[in-house]
Design a protein around this motif. Structure first.
Motif, PDB file in Angstrom:
ATOM      1  N   LEU A 186       0.819  -1.239   0.151  1.00  0.00           N
ATOM      2  CA  LEU A 186      -0.007  -0.130  -0.060  1.00  0.00           C
ATOM      3  C   LEU A 186       0.674   1.292   0.013  1.00  0.00           C
ATOM      4  O   LEU A 186       0.896   2.036  -0.850  1.00  0.00           O
ATOM      5  N   MET A 187       1.905   1.151   0.923  1.00  0.00           N
ATOM      6  CA  MET A 187       2.891   2.319   0.731  1.00  0.00           C
ATOM      7  C   MET A 187       3.537   2.665  -0.375  1.00  0.00           C
ATOM      8  O   MET A 187       3.640   3.734  -0.579  1.00  0.00           O
ATOM      9  N   LEU A 188       3.935   1.591  -0.964  1.00  0.00           N
ATOM     10  CA  LEU A 188       4.467   1.482  -2.266  1.00  0.00           C
ATOM     11  C   LEU A 188       3.766   2.149  -3.231  1.00  0.00           C
ATOM     12  O   LEU A 188       3.926   2.923  -4.027  1.00  0.00           O
ATOM     13  N   ARG A 189       2.485   1.586  -3.556  1.00  0.00           N
ATOM     14  CA  ARG A 189       1.485   2.119  -4.460  1.00  0.00           C
ATOM     15  C   ARG A 189       1.215   3.563  -4.054  1.00  0.00           C
ATOM     16  O   ARG A 189       1.097   4.321  -5.064  1.00  0.00           O
ATOM     17  N   THR A 190       1.119   3.887  -2.786  1.00  0.00           N
ATOM     18  CA  THR A 190       0.894   5.338  -2.548  1.00  0.00           C
ATOM     19  C   THR A 190       2.004   6.314  -3.058  1.00  0.00           C
ATOM     20  O   THR A 190       1.506   7.324  -3.548  1.00  0.00           O
ATOM     21  N   LEU A 191       3.360   6.012  -2.721  1.00  0.00           N
ATOM     22  CA  LEU A 191       4.346   6.828  -3.187  1.00  0.00           C
ATOM     23  C   LEU A 191       4.440   6.763  -4.535  1.00  0.00           C
ATOM     24  O   LEU A 191       4.494   7.957  -4.997  1.00  0.00           O
ATOM     25  N   GLU A 192       4.078   5.653  -5.322  1.00  0.00           N
ATOM     26  CA  GLU A 192       4.058   5.849  -6.955  1.00  0.00           C
ATOM     27  C   GLU A 192       2.934   6.668  -7.506  1.00  0.00           C
ATOM     28  O   GLU A 192       3.381   7.484  -8.177  1.00  0.00           O
ATOM     29  N   PHE A 193       1.981   6.449  -6.784  1.00  0.00           N
ATOM     30  CA  PHE A 193       0.901   7.418  -7.339  1.00  0.00           C
ATOM     31  C   PHE A 193       1.048   8.870  -7.063  1.00  0.00           C
ATOM     32  O   PHE A 193       0.919   9.805  -7.873  1.00  0.00           O
ATOM     33  N   ARG A 194       1.695   9.250  -5.784  1.00  0.00           N
ATOM     34  CA  ARG A 194       1.968  10.700  -5.670  1.00  0.00           C
ATOM     35  C   ARG A 194       3.117  11.372  -6.502  1.00  0.00           C
ATOM     36  O   ARG A 194       2.807  12.251  -7.061  1.00  0.00           O
ATOM     37  N   LEU A 195       4.124  10.309  -6.717  1.00  0.00           N
ATOM     38  CA  LEU A 195       5.207  10.770  -7.184  1.00  0.00           C
ATOM     39  C   LEU A 195       5.124  11.124  -8.758  1.00  0.00           C
ATOM     40  O   LEU A 195       5.704  11.710  -9.638  1.00  0.00           O
ATOM     41  N   LYS A 196       4.195   9.855  -9.377  1.00  0.00           N
ATOM     42  CA  LYS A 196       4.033   9.660 -10.966  1.00  0.00           C
ATOM     43  C   LYS A 196       3.159  11.207 -11.115  1.00  0.00           C
ATOM     44  O   LYS A 196       3.295  11.743 -12.307  1.00  0.00           O
ATOM     45  N   LYS A 197       2.124  11.480 -10.044  1.00  0.00           N
ATOM     46  CA  LYS A 197       1.387  12.828 -10.448  1.00  0.00           C
ATOM     47  C   LYS A 197       2.185  14.243 -10.547  1.00  0.00           C
ATOM     48  O   LYS A 197       2.118  15.074 -11.382  1.00  0.00           O
ATOM     49  N   ASP A 198       3.608  13.966  -9.995  1.00  0.00           N
ATOM     50  CA  ASP A 198       4.684  14.988  -9.899  1.00  0.00           C
ATOM     51  C   ASP A 198       5.472  15.018 -11.260  1.00  0.00           C
ATOM     52  O   ASP A 198       6.395  15.896 -11.718  1.00  0.00           O
ATOM     53  N   GLY A 199       5.226  13.678 -12.101  1.00  0.00           N
ATOM     54  CA  GLY A 199       5.588  13.727 -13.475  1.00  0.00           C
ATOM     55  C   GLY A 199       6.975  13.087 -13.467  1.00  0.00           C
ATOM     56  O   GLY A 199       7.569  13.015 -14.439  1.00  0.00           O
ATOM     57  N   HIS A 200       7.093  12.258 -12.360  1.00  0.00           N
ATOM     58  CA  HIS A 200       8.346  11.329 -12.321  1.00  0.00           C
ATOM     59  C   HIS A 200       8.248  10.024 -12.996  1.00  0.00           C
ATOM     60  O   HIS A 200       7.095   9.557 -13.015  1.00  0.00           O
ATOM     61  N   THR A 201       9.141   9.307 -13.293  1.00  0.00           N
ATOM     62  CA  THR A 201       9.034   7.952 -13.972  1.00  0.00           C
ATOM     63  C   THR A 201       9.335   7.073 -12.766  1.00  0.00           C
ATOM     64  O   THR A 201      10.661   7.241 -12.105  1.00  0.00           O
ATOM     65  N   ILE A 202       8.906   6.362 -12.464  1.00  0.00           N
ATOM     66  CA  ILE A 202       8.711   5.415 -11.066  1.00  0.00           C
ATOM     67  C   ILE A 202       9.063   3.964 -11.257  1.00  0.00           C
ATOM     68  O   ILE A 202       8.059   3.318 -12.162  1.00  0.00           O
ATOM     69  N   PHE A 203      10.061   3.504 -10.711  1.00  0.00           N
ATOM     70  CA  PHE A 203      10.099   1.931 -10.758  1.00  0.00           C
ATOM     71  C   PHE A 203       9.905   1.679  -9.457  1.00  0.00           C
ATOM     72  O   PHE A 203      10.154   2.396  -8.457  1.00  0.00           O
ATOM     73  N   MET A 204       9.391   0.312  -9.044  1.00  0.00           N
ATOM     74  CA  MET A 204       9.123  -0.159  -7.664  1.00  0.00           C
ATOM     75  C   MET A 204       9.801  -1.598  -7.448  1.00  0.00           C
ATOM     76  O   MET A 204       9.956  -2.229  -8.328  1.00  0.00           O
ATOM     77  N   ALA A 205      10.383  -1.646  -6.254  1.00  0.00           N
ATOM     78  CA  ALA A 205      10.963  -3.000  -5.869  1.00  0.00           C
ATOM     79  C   ALA A 205      10.115  -3.297  -4.619  1.00  0.00           C
ATOM     80  O   ALA A 205       9.967  -2.366  -3.623  1.00  0.00           O
ATOM     81  N   ARG A 206       9.924  -4.750  -4.264  1.00  0.00           N
ATOM     82  CA  ARG A 206       9.166  -4.745  -3.129  1.00  0.00           C
ATOM     83  C   ARG A 206      10.044  -5.550  -2.023  1.00  0.00           C
ATOM     84  O   ARG A 206       9.475  -6.070  -0.804  1.00  0.00           O
ATOM     85  N   ASP A 207      11.290  -5.827  -2.550  1.00  0.00           N
ATOM     86  CA  ASP A 207      12.436  -6.035  -1.441  1.00  0.00           C
ATOM     87  C   ASP A 207      13.829  -5.726  -1.708  1.00  0.00           C
ATOM     88  O   ASP A 207      13.846  -5.204  -2.833  1.00  0.00           O
ATOM     89  N   GLY A 208      14.873  -5.864  -0.869  1.00  0.00           N
ATOM     90  CA  GLY A 208      16.023  -5.318  -1.115  1.00  0.00           C
ATOM     91  C   GLY A 208      16.765  -6.074  -2.396  1.00  0.00           C
ATOM     92  O   GLY A 208      17.531  -5.138  -3.163  1.00  0.00           O
ATOM     93  N   ARG A 209      16.673  -7.176  -2.472  1.00  0.00           N
ATOM     94  CA  ARG A 209      17.024  -7.743  -3.746  1.00  0.00           C
ATOM     95  C   ARG A 209      16.822  -7.157  -5.061  1.00  0.00           C
ATOM     96  O   ARG A 209      17.511  -6.793  -6.005  1.00  0.00           O
ATOM     97  N   GLU A 210      15.650  -7.052  -5.123  1.00  0.00           N
ATOM     98  CA  GLU A 210      14.722  -6.396  -6.363  1.00  0.00           C
ATOM     99  C   GLU A 210      15.409  -5.122  -6.600  1.00  0.00           C
ATOM    100  O   GLU A 210      15.502  -4.586  -7.834  1.00  0.00           O
ATOM    101  N   ALA A 211      15.382  -4.451  -5.583  1.00  0.00           N
ATOM    102  CA  ALA A 211      15.777  -2.951  -5.367  1.00  0.00           C
ATOM    103  C   ALA A 211      17.346  -2.793  -6.204  1.00  0.00           C
ATOM    104  O   ALA A 211      17.603  -2.093  -7.092  1.00  0.00           O
ATOM    105  N   LEU A 212      18.128  -3.895  -5.458  1.00  0.00           N
ATOM    106  CA  LEU A 212      19.540  -3.752  -6.189  1.00  0.00           C
ATOM    107  C   LEU A 212      19.662  -4.050  -7.644  1.00  0.00           C
ATOM    108  O   LEU A 212      20.383  -3.306  -8.260  1.00  0.00           O
ATOM    109  N   GLU A 213      18.810  -5.042  -7.890  1.00  0.00           N
ATOM    110  CA  GLU A 213      18.871  -5.518  -9.373  1.00  0.00           C
ATOM    111  C   GLU A 213      18.385  -4.183 -10.285  1.00  0.00           C
ATOM    112  O   GLU A 213      19.015  -3.855 -11.435  1.00  0.00           O
TER     113      GLU A 213
END
Lengths: 124, 372
Positions: free
Chosen positions: A11-38
């Protein structure tokens, strides 16, 4: 700007995505540390916003990885819980650029991220 | 019947075992497949529900900014009971108790991470979905666990209108219920919520004291009353907590009450009184606390010497030199540290004591090194 959000709370991930996308940024999402590093290696974001507590690799490990591999090219903001001063100090010692404490207002986060990115542009 | 027996009598023992085994395997396979089907169906339903709940919550978080209507219209909408548009799909499953539980969990988790307008919106959505009624039902249940959870939910969602219902539970027999009620009351009323200390007859654990202080630290500091009364409480843990409040919020006007706690029968209360006196120190602090030195425990004597170290007054030198010569090694070290903190203290220390004599020589060397 390209922003990677690393957060295990969907929920937090989607909330941040929603808000920052509205500001015109390109958003990538990772649900754990390993995915983030990749994703850091494959997407090369301008900014990483990472939670501290995540499965596989913690936010601290991500900060350490970013500073070791990308030096100052990729900025990082950490999301931490209230009363985690020691964690925040440790993150700064590892090279974090800023922090946001939970709970936070999504609008405040947006303002802080945009101000941070504007500062990056000015210094570039 | 005979035919049936005949057909079996034609089979060997091994044949019968094979048939039973095959039937069992088929039954087991069928059971596993059915179980997996049910689990799968339940998981996909849960996922669908979670998606619906998350979408509803996300829309609520950003509700105000998505409203392009004028502020007057928005105000009218806010005044209405139903603020957020609820999709038909959600309306259909809303009565399902499992969905309500999931919705409650998700809303609570989201609320804990949000502040500002987003937090207010989540609070309103909680009310609009009447989840506060579910939480109230939990509070009214006979199970202490459900009761504590219900109170916790009301607290996190800041349902202050239920303050009077929650207040009696701040002195509940059940530790968990009591702790959750105390936390909830603080969330509802801020510093005023500390009134539960007036009637607290059960101990306030060290952990709970830390949690309350953390909760208060998030509020804007205000002048609150009651500490004076709590310092005289018959519940020792309330007195200890009141001393911590006096110390943390620099309540200098309570200095005399703090000093009177040095007479308390409980050494833990006296210890906290010494710490508070250190924080609220005046010109008379040294003489005020030294009156009690002789009769106190070694731990409290150490605390008193540390206050003297903080005061750095030459007037305390004779007392400290005496402790250095007469008392236990632990007190000697503390006294030596306090002495070297005073101007010319090191010289005084070396003048008085033959520095070659053990353990004085070791202690003096150690405190001088630490000072550097």
């Amino acid at each position: 700007m390209k922003i990677l959000i690393a957060e295990d709370d969907e929920l937090m991930l989607r909330t941040l995505e929603f808000r920052l996308k509205k500001d015109g940024h390109t958003i990538f999402m990772a649900r754990d540390g390993r995915e983030a590093l990749e994703q850091i290696d494959s997407k090369l974001p301008d900014l990483v916003i990472t939670d501290i507590m995540m499965p596989y690799s913690s936010g601290m490990e991500i900060v350490g990885f970013l500073k070791q591999k990308y030096n100052n090219e990729i900025k990082v903001i950490i999301l931490s819980g209230m009363g985690q001063e020691n964690v925040i100090l440790e993150a700064f010692r590892l090279g974090a650029d800023d922090y946001i404490t939970k709970p936070f207002s999504p609008n405040e986060l947006s303002v802080r991220v945009n101000r941070f990115l504007a500062g990056m542009k000015n210094t570039a | 019947m005979n035919n049936f027996s005949d057909s079996f009598s034609g089979l060997s023992g091994l044949g019968i075992i094979t048939i039973i085994f095959t039937i069992s395997i088929i039954a087991l396979g069928f059971y596993i497949l059915t179980y997996l089907f049910i689990v799968n169906k339940r998981d996909s339903k849960l996922e669908r529900w979670k998606f619906l709940a998350d979408t509803l919550i996300r829309n609520a978080i950003f509700f105000e900014e998505d409203q392009s209507a004028s502020s007057a219209t928005s105000l009218l909408k806010v005044l209405e009971v139903n603020i957020f548009p609820i999709p038909e799909r959600v309306k259909k499953i809303l009565p399902d108790p499992h969905f309500r539980q999931l919705m409650m969990r998700e809303l609570i988790a989201a609320k804990q991470n949000m502040t500002g307008a987003a937090s207010v919106n989540l609070k309103n959505l909680f009310r609009q979905l009447e989840l506060d009624q579910d939480a109230l039902e939990m509070v009214r249940s006979n199970s202490w666990y459900l009761k504590a959870s219900g109170i916790q939910y009301l607290g996190i969602m800041e349902m202050a209108e239920h303050k009077n219902l929650v207040m009696p539970f701040t002195n509940s027999k059940s530790g968990l219920v009591r702790v959750e009620a105390q936390n909830a009351i603080l969330k509802f009323s801020g510093f005023d919520g500390l009134r539960f200390l007036d009637d607290a007859s059960f101990p306030i654990t060290e952990w709970q004291q830390i949690k309350i202080l953390e909760e208060l630290a998030q509020l804007p500091t205000e002048h609150f009353t009651g500490i004076e009364k709590w310092l005289k409480s018959s519940n020792d843990t309330v007195v200890i907590f009141a001393l911590k409040l006096a110390r943390n919020y620099f309540r200098f006007e309570l200095y005399d009450h703090v000093i009177s706690c040095l007479n308390h029968a409980n050494p833990e209360v006296r210890y906290n009184a010494i710490l508070a006196a250190k924080q609220l120190q005046t010109e008379t602090t040294a003489s005020d606390i030294l009156k009690f030195y002789e009769f106190d425990t070694e731990r409290n004597q150490l605390a008193i010497i540390r206050v003297l170290e903080d005061l750095r007054s030459e007037n305390n030198l004779p007392f400290l030199l005496n402790v250095f010569l007469e008392e236990s090694n632990q007190l000697k070290i503390a006294a030596a540290k306090a002495i070297v903190a005073i101007e010319n203290g090191v010289e005084q220390l070396e003048l008085q004591i033959s520095s070659n004599q053990y353990p004085y020589n070791e202690i003096i060397r150690q405190v001088k090194t630490e000072r550097k």
